[in-house]
Design a protein around this motif. Structure first.
Motif, short mmCIF file in Angstrom:
data_model
loop_
_atom_site.label_atom_id
_atom_site.label_comp_id
_atom_site.label_asym_id
_atom_site.label_seq_id
_atom_site.Cartn_x
_atom_site.Cartn_y
_atom_site.Cartn_z
N LEU A 160 0.88 -1.01 0.00
CA LEU A 160 -0.09 0.03 0.07
C LEU A 160 0.96 1.21 -0.04
O LEU A 160 0.67 2.28 -0.59
CB LEU A 160 -0.83 -0.10 1.44
CG LEU A 160 -2.07 -1.17 1.17
CD1 LEU A 160 -2.75 -1.03 2.37
CD2 LEU A 160 -3.03 -0.93 -0.06
N SER A 161 2.03 1.29 0.59
CA SER A 161 2.99 2.64 0.73
C SER A 161 3.39 2.73 -0.51
O SER A 161 3.54 3.77 -1.00
CB SER A 161 3.85 2.32 1.75
OG SER A 161 3.47 1.87 3.14
N ARG A 162 3.83 1.59 -1.44
CA ARG A 162 4.35 1.77 -2.60
C ARG A 162 3.37 2.47 -3.49
O ARG A 162 3.54 3.36 -4.22
CB ARG A 162 4.76 0.22 -3.27
CG ARG A 162 5.79 -0.21 -2.65
CD ARG A 162 5.86 -1.66 -3.26
NE ARG A 162 7.05 -2.33 -2.48
CZ ARG A 162 7.41 -3.85 -2.67
NH1 ARG A 162 6.69 -4.61 -3.40
NH2 ARG A 162 8.53 -4.11 -2.18
N SER A 163 1.85 2.01 -3.66
CA SER A 163 0.86 2.61 -4.15
C SER A 163 0.60 4.09 -3.77
O SER A 163 0.40 4.91 -4.75
CB SER A 163 -0.26 1.71 -4.05
OG SER A 163 -0.08 0.51 -4.62
N GLU A 164 0.77 4.39 -2.71
CA GLU A 164 0.61 5.70 -2.09
C GLU A 164 2.03 6.54 -2.63
O GLU A 164 1.61 7.88 -3.24
CB GLU A 164 0.52 5.93 -0.87
CG GLU A 164 -0.85 5.16 0.06
CD GLU A 164 -0.71 4.96 1.40
OE1 GLU A 164 -1.78 4.60 1.89
OE2 GLU A 164 0.11 5.59 2.05
N LEU A 165 2.95 6.11 -2.57
CA LEU A 165 4.23 6.81 -3.06
C LEU A 165 3.79 6.95 -4.49
O LEU A 165 4.26 8.15 -5.21
CB LEU A 165 5.42 6.20 -2.83
CG LEU A 165 6.74 6.81 -3.37
CD1 LEU A 165 6.93 8.14 -2.64
CD2 LEU A 165 7.83 5.65 -2.98
N ASN A 166 3.48 6.04 -5.33
CA ASN A 166 3.23 6.35 -6.87
C ASN A 166 2.27 7.38 -7.08
O ASN A 166 2.50 8.28 -7.91
CB ASN A 166 2.96 5.06 -7.62
CG ASN A 166 3.97 4.06 -7.60
OD1 ASN A 166 5.14 4.34 -7.55
ND2 ASN A 166 3.72 2.64 -7.61
N ALA A 167 1.07 7.45 -6.16
CA ALA A 167 0.09 8.21 -6.48
C ALA A 167 0.62 9.54 -6.16
O ALA A 167 0.41 10.88 -6.80
CB ALA A 167 -1.37 7.96 -5.67
N ALA A 168 1.51 9.90 -4.96
CA ALA A 168 2.17 11.02 -4.81
C ALA A 168 3.05 11.67 -5.83
O ALA A 168 2.99 12.69 -6.15
CB ALA A 168 2.97 11.03 -3.39
N ASN A 169 3.74 10.75 -6.52
CA ASN A 169 4.52 11.21 -7.57
C ASN A 169 3.81 11.71 -8.71
O ASN A 169 4.05 12.68 -9.66
CB ASN A 169 5.38 10.01 -8.07
CG ASN A 169 6.59 9.70 -7.07
OD1 ASN A 169 6.82 10.53 -6.28
ND2 ASN A 169 6.97 8.49 -7.02
#
Length: 743
Positions: free
Chosen positions: A539-548
């Motif tokens: 989930l943290s990876r997905s949130e980081l991608n969304a933030a980028n």
């Protein structure tokens, strides 16, 4: 003097044999379990406590520093945009001629110059809400504009007198607006294009909210604050929108921060991270970044108490788990101690019932040889009893008893060692956060640890004897079972990630490591699979991608604001000049002409003043749409300010006559569509347009000269009655003079 080197050994023997042996075995075992469980718990707790603080501060330092760097870049972009707009204004012929005429001290020319300068300010900045004040000044810093008071306010005057902008470059700073608030000001000297001397200056007062709006897209959580501080004055220039009124405590915090940053700023550091205390002795951490070409700093402050609030919850949970483990160790130690001491007590009871048990307190003369017996625990009593039995029976029986005693002691020690080893392994497996399962060669589960319990409605033991395709089944079960068969077939380890849905409906992602297990002959007998839940990491990876993605969208938005008119979404002057600079060498290479059409809407100011700015904006948007319909996709329609538009045509004919004819067709079409009625505030209105045209071929003329020629041609149309078009290019003068176009 002789030293007794056996003294430590004697003390050790004294404690071991005389003091500890007075305590029963089960209590000694319980104490040992408690001590063994407490020691690693205390060590790991201390390490976790120290590492968590360092990790939180390091993470905060990296994140906060990157945030203030990005905010600094965004603020600099807005400053550059304002710089470019002011540069185009002060170098325009209208401003240059007006300031030159004003300096000649001719009253009639001065009045006309004031009027032209006022009109230039209104056309350039009248529709820009974040420009609070705008003055033209003569070279003695006196106000030229007729709309303002003759004398500048004290704060503005002091700012302008202290400013020392270099030739052609503006100077930014802050000043007191007279009510205790800091405003942002920009001063640019105006250089004469004829003799490169200073003929005046322009002063702009920018609303701090224009820069504070950048902070809206920065979410740093509760307790954090971000603002701009002038390092030369120690004053807060821009704060978040909700804290525009800077109180005394904030100014004290700014002063404390600047003291902590002083050494880094002297070394020329562009960014950094510091720790400081405010007036209430509360500790803060702050990241800062300089704004290039200014004395301003973007600063982000966070109370240190907020950083450790999250980790404190984790520490409390660790402490709770430690207490539970401690209680579990006591209970487990009691069970194991009883399992070891119970047989001894039973043996002592039977010996006591048979009269064979001897106490160390016995004072019979028959036991003189046992007067040095050590301890008062069960082992001591048994030892005395066996010794007495040895004195009673023959030597052979005594020898057998000694052997039995030795064997029994070894059994006790081995039993304790095996029990401790088994318990250690069981504790590790049962308390592991990872799922551990062993499969036989038919891919059936032969062992599962309790970690499976929360994942299935039934107990984990119900999974024994089942295959992954049977439970949980489905596509994931088939993939899992295929991996097991590959490990069995190849004898190699395998690592993979598997997404699956638990019976409670939760989507999970596991990192699974499979290891083959071999017997003494090297044959595979089973496969051990260890799975770790990485759902939160995923989930943290997905949130980081969304933030980028969000950051990329924000950068694209800022780029659009810098190159497009926000009202009509057309290219602005900056983008138009960029395209024109590229079109000139292209025209020179392919030999084709291009054209610049300078368009001004006639009587737009009347509609804008009578119907309001909203109606004026609506008319400008409709006019922009109509202009786009009149040209090709390769052409450019730009709005350069007010009611002025520029159309750039490319790839026209190779001859000037044909190129002018093509341009005339487009110009007449533009005049026609712009003169059609406009639907504004429930009524229809009509306006006309004045169009000035100039042709270009190659780089003989600069982009600025072409725009100036189009502007001159447009003003010729204005003087001759408006609603027409006129060429500036002299090469087609006679050919078009016969058709009614003259210069």
């Amino acid at each position: 003097m002789r030293f007794n080197f056996n003294l430590p050994s004697r003390w050790y023997d004294h404690i071991l044999m005389f003091q500890l042996r007075r305590i029963e075995i089960r209590y000694r075992l319980i104490s040992a379990f408690v001590l063994l469980s407490l020691l690693p718990l205390l060590i790991s707790g201390y390490i976790a406590y120290v590492d968590s603080d360092n990790a939180i501060e390091t993470k905060t330092r990296i994140f906060s520093t990157e945030v203030v760097k990005q905010v600094s870049k965004n603020i600099k972009l807005r400053m550059v945009q304002i710089d470019n707009e002011s540069a185009s204004l002060v170098f325009s012929n209208q401003v240059q001629h007006a300031l030159t005429a004003f300096a000649d001290q001719n009253e009639a020319e001065s009045i006309a110059a004031r009027r032209d300068l006022t009109q230039a300010l209104l056309e350039e900045y009248g529709a820009i809400s974040y420009i609070n004040q705008k003055y033209f000044l003569d070279k003695y810093h006196r106000v030229v504009d007729t709309q303002v008071f003759a004398q500048l306010t004290s704060g503005v005057a002091q700012f302008i007198n202290n400013a020392s902008p270099s030739l052609g470059h503006p100077q930014w700073g802050s000043y007191d607006n007279g009510v205790g608030q800091e405003n942002i000001g920009m001063v640019r000297n105006i250089i004469s294009k004829n003799n490169n001397e200073i003929i005046g200056a322009i002063f702009l007062a920018i609303n701090p909210a224009h820069f504070a709006a950048i902070f809206d897209n920065v979410d740093l959580g509760g307790g954090a604050a971000i603002y701009i501080v002038d390092s030369s004055t120690g004053k807060i220039v821009v704060g978040p929108p909700e804290t525009q009124q800077i109180n005394v405590d904030n100014r004290a915090n700014a002063s404390a921060m600047l003291k902590s940053m002083a050494s880094d700023l002297k070394r020329g550091a562009e960014s950094g991270f510091i720790t400081f205390k405010d007036g209430n002795r509360e500790q803060y951490v702050a990241a800062y970044a300089t704004i290039p070409d200014t004395s301003w700093l973007v600063i982000n402050t966070i109370p240190k108490s907020r950083l450790i609030a999250e980790i404190q919850t984790v520490r409390n949970k660790i402490a709770l788990i430690g207490v539970l483990c401690f209680l579990f160790a006591i209970a487990l130690g009691t069970i194991i101690a009883n399992s070891i001491s119970r047989p001894l007590k039973a043996l002592m009871r039977r010996m006591d019932e048979s009269g064979s048990l001897v106490s160390p307190a016995t004072s019979s003369t028959n036991y003189v040889s046992l007067k040095n017996a050590e301890g008062k625990d069960e082992l001591t009593k048994l030892s005395l009893s066996f010794t007495v039995m040895n004195d009673i029976v023959h030597q052979k029986i005594a020898h057998i008893n000694e052997i039995n005693a030795t064997l029994e002691q070894k059994i006790i020690e081995r039993t304790a060692a095996l029990a401790a080893s088994e318990q250690e392994s069981r504790t590790l497996i049962e308390n592991s956060p990872d799922t551990i399962v062993r499969f036989d060669l038919e891919c059936r589960r032969i062992f599962v640890n309790p970690t499976f319990d929360p994942l299935f409605s039934e107990e984990s033991q119900s999974l024994l004897g089942t295959k992954p395709t049977e439970s949980p089944g489905g596509l994931n079960g088939e993939i899992y079972e295929e991996k097991i068969r590959e490990v069995i077939a190849t004898g190699n380890k395998d690592v993979f990630e598997l997404r699956w849905t638990a019976e409670n409906g939760k989507e999970n992602c596991s990192h699974i490591r499979m290891t083959p297990e071999f017997d003494a002959k090297g044959n595979i007998i089973s496969v051990m699979s260890v799975g770790r839940d990485i759902t939160e990491l995923n989930l943290s990876r997905s949130e980081l991608n969304a933030a980028n993605v969000q950051l990329a969208e924000m950068n694209a938005m800022l780029e659009s604001l810098a190159t497009h008119d926000p009202l009509t979404q057309l290219p602005n002057r900056r983008l138009l000049l960029d395209r024109l600079h590229r079109a000139l060498p292209t025209s020179e290479r392919n030999g084709r002409y291009g054209a610049i059409m300078f368009i001004d809407l006639d009587h737009f100011k009347t509609i804008n003043d009578t119907l309001g700015h909203d109606a004026g904006d609506m008319l400008l948007r409709q006019a922009a749409q109509r202009l786009q319909l009149c040209v090709r996709d390769v052409d450019t329609v730009a709005r350069i300010g007010g009611d002025e538009f520029i159309v750039m045509l490319e790839n026209l004919s190779e001859t000037p006559f044909d190129a002018a004819a093509q341009t005339e067709i487009v110009g007449n079409k533009i005049l026609e569509v712009l003169s059609q009625s406009y639907q504004l505030v429930g009524h229809q209105y009509q306006i006309s347009a004045s169009v000035g045209i100039t042709l270009f071929n190659g780089t003989q003329q600069s982009a600025e000269d072409l725009l100036r020629q189009g502007d001159i041609a447009m003003y010729q149309v204005k003087k001759s009655g408006r609603n027409a078009l006129r060429f500036f290019d002299t090469q087609t003068h006679e050919a078009f003079n016969a058709r009614g176009l003259y210069f």
